[in-house]
Design a protein around this motif. Structure first.
Motif, mmCIF file in Angstrom:
data_model
loop_
_atom_site.group_PDB
_atom_site.id
_atom_site.type_symbol
_atom_site.label_atom_id
_atom_site.label_comp_id
_atom_site.label_asym_id
_atom_site.label_seq_id
_atom_site.Cartn_x
_atom_site.Cartn_y
_atom_site.Cartn_z
ATOM 1 N N TYR A 135 5.636 4.100 1.135
ATOM 2 C CA TYR A 135 5.256 3.076 0.160
ATOM 3 C C TYR A 135 3.847 3.332 -0.350
ATOM 4 C CZ TYR A 135 2.538 0.850 3.950
ATOM 5 O OH TYR A 135 1.645 0.606 4.972
ATOM 6 N N PHE A 136 3.519 2.658 -1.467
ATOM 7 C CA PHE A 136 2.138 2.644 -1.953
ATOM 8 C C PHE A 136 1.759 1.199 -2.232
ATOM 9 C CE2 PHE A 136 4.499 2.549 -5.877
ATOM 10 C CZ PHE A 136 3.700 1.860 -6.786
ATOM 11 N N ILE A 137 0.482 0.937 -2.257
ATOM 12 C CA ILE A 137 -0.023 -0.408 -2.563
ATOM 13 C C ILE A 137 -0.344 -0.457 -4.049
ATOM 14 C CG2 ILE A 137 -1.802 -2.127 -2.059
ATOM 15 C CD1 ILE A 137 -2.116 -0.773 0.691
ATOM 16 N N ASP A 138 0.306 -1.375 -4.758
ATOM 17 C CA ASP A 138 0.168 -1.407 -6.221
ATOM 18 C C ASP A 138 -1.094 -2.141 -6.661
ATOM 19 O OD1 ASP A 138 0.646 -4.167 -6.132
ATOM 20 O OD2 ASP A 138 2.667 -4.030 -6.969
ATOM 21 N N SER A 139 -1.237 -2.331 -7.949
ATOM 22 C CA SER A 139 -2.451 -2.931 -8.527
ATOM 23 C C SER A 139 -2.632 -4.392 -8.134
ATOM 24 C CB SER A 139 -2.410 -2.808 -10.055
ATOM 25 O OG SER A 139 -1.284 -3.491 -10.580
ATOM 26 N N LYS A 140 -1.557 -5.016 -7.640
ATOM 27 C CA LYS A 140 -1.631 -6.411 -7.196
ATOM 28 C C LYS A 140 -1.695 -6.510 -5.667
ATOM 29 C CE LYS A 140 0.829 -8.152 -11.260
ATOM 30 N NZ LYS A 140 2.026 -8.889 -11.760
ATOM 31 N N GLU A 141 -1.992 -5.371 -5.020
ATOM 32 C CA GLU A 141 -2.112 -5.298 -3.564
ATOM 33 C C GLU A 141 -0.793 -5.592 -2.853
ATOM 34 O OE1 GLU A 141 -4.959 -4.285 -1.960
ATOM 35 O OE2 GLU A 141 -5.629 -3.862 -3.997
#
Length: 385
Positions: free
Chosen positions: A165-171
């Motif tokens: 997974y990755f952490i998006d712009s909204k955390e």
């Protein structure tokens, strides 16, 4: 030391028991295990719908069909992937074009995607197939923003990355293949992958209409749904309403997949520990380039790829020691088939430079500490000469 391959399936007694139980059941195919596997896998990657299919290549082909790829349609993908990521568009008569990779992530370079789109007339391209290469989650959020601007479809090839997974712009943690930023995503259950069913694959989506198309196309285009049929002669009656294929998974494979799924998170965690050990061992050696993983990324490590100047020498040195490393991948645009389409060496300089140095070291959850240390010692032995 026994031979060590770059990847290896892990089959536990509970996996064997699950398959045997299915062999003794009423259904060997088209039975209840399929639906159970789909529902549990959808939950694992945090998506609404999952469709189990015969393999990852089939999954890609079904995605292209569901998104109505037509002859002449142009799609974009990375040259550092297995050929199926590109071939699926060709199966439908479309055209594939390659975009070079990011030198740190080894995934498709998002800036170069937009550069290609900006320089082309509006409507030239229809979609993008980004790949979570080696288990590194491509920033599909950024790709989605570009795709939305240019009205493009997205098929995420997440074969290497279930559990990443990755952490998006909204955390928010965005799991690979959850289809939040893609129309469809695909996975493979080949033996060297995180979840092994022998052969097998999965398509995930949050779009009910696409889900229904996938279910139809994987079973010859045949339905018993009265809402789709022209007539209904009785309980036996069915109609072929589209041209589809026999792309189904068997219940035996699904049973194995369900059992394997129970250990999937543990497997990713173990892969990450193995990767940390490799990185720590090679951190002070200038001759070895190890993967770069930023804090907002949880790498699923289907592969652990290093880069060295004398890749062939190291490959042969390890082979002599019965360590069977591998190269992932030969750039797809340099394959004879795609060279006939007009592609040539020099078109993707970053991918080609990567290919000259890349080597995948053994990476699988049951790799023992002793085996890994043996691999590390042999790599260091070679580069220290």
């Amino acid at each position: 030391m026994k031979p060590i391959s770059y990847g290896r399936q892990s089959i536990a007694q509970e996996d064997i028991d699950a398959v045997v139980e299915t062999l003794k059941s009423e259904y060997l195919t088209q039975g209840p295990q399929i639906k159970e596997f789909e529902e549990k896998f959808a939950k694992y990657v945090d998506t609404k719908y999952a469709v189990a299919v015969a393999n990852g290549t089939v999954a890609l082909h079904l995605c292209a069909m569901a998104l109505d790829v037509q002859p002449g349609d142009k799609w974009l993908t990375t040259p550092i992937t297995f050929a199926a990521s590109a071939n699926c568009i060709k199966y439908c008569g479309g055209e594939i074009e390659f975009v070079d990779i990011d030198p740190e992530t080894y995934c498709i370079d998002i800036d170069k995607i937009e550069q290609k789109l900006i320089s082309a007339p509006a409507g030239t391209y229809k979609g993008i197939i980004p790949v979570d290469f080696a288990g590194y989650p491509v920033d599909i959020e950024k790709i989605y923003a570009v795709a939305k601007k240019y009205d493009l479809k997205i098929i995420e090839d997440a074969c290497h990355a279930p559990g990443g997974y990755f952490i998006d712009s909204k955390e928010i943690n965005q799991k690979c293949g959850n289809s939040r930023f893609a129309d469809l995503a695909i996975f493979s259950f080949h033996p060297v992958k995180h979840i092994a069913t022998g052969e097998g694959g999965m398509v995930t989506t949050n779009d009910k209409e696409l889900y229904d198309k996938l279910c139809l196309y994987r079973t010859h285009g045949i339905t018993k749904d009265e809402n789709l049929m022209d007539e209904n002669h009785g309980g036996w009656y069915y109609e072929m309403v589209e041209l589809g294929y026999n792309y189904r998974l068997s219940d035996m494979q699904a049973a194995l997949g369900i059992s394997q799924l129970k250990r999937a998170a543990e497997g990713v965690s173990q892969r990450q520990k193995i990767a940390d050990s490799y990185t720590k061992a090679f951190s002070e050696i200038e001759e070895i380039q190890t993967p770069v993983v930023p804090k907002n990324v949880s790498h699923a490590y289907h592969l652990y790829v290093i880069q060295v100047d004398d890749r062939k020498g190291l490959y042969e040195h390890l082979r002599e020691a019965k360590i069977f490393s591998q190269v992932h991948y030969i750039p797809v645009h340099t394959m004879p088939y795609y060279k006939k389409q007009g592609w040539k060496k020099g078109d993707m300089p970053v991918a080609e430079a990567y290919y000259k140095k890349c080597l995948s070291l053994p990476m699988f959850p049951t790799l023992s500490n002793e085996e890994q240390q043996y691999v590390i010692n042999k790599v260091i032995e070679f580069v220290s000469k």
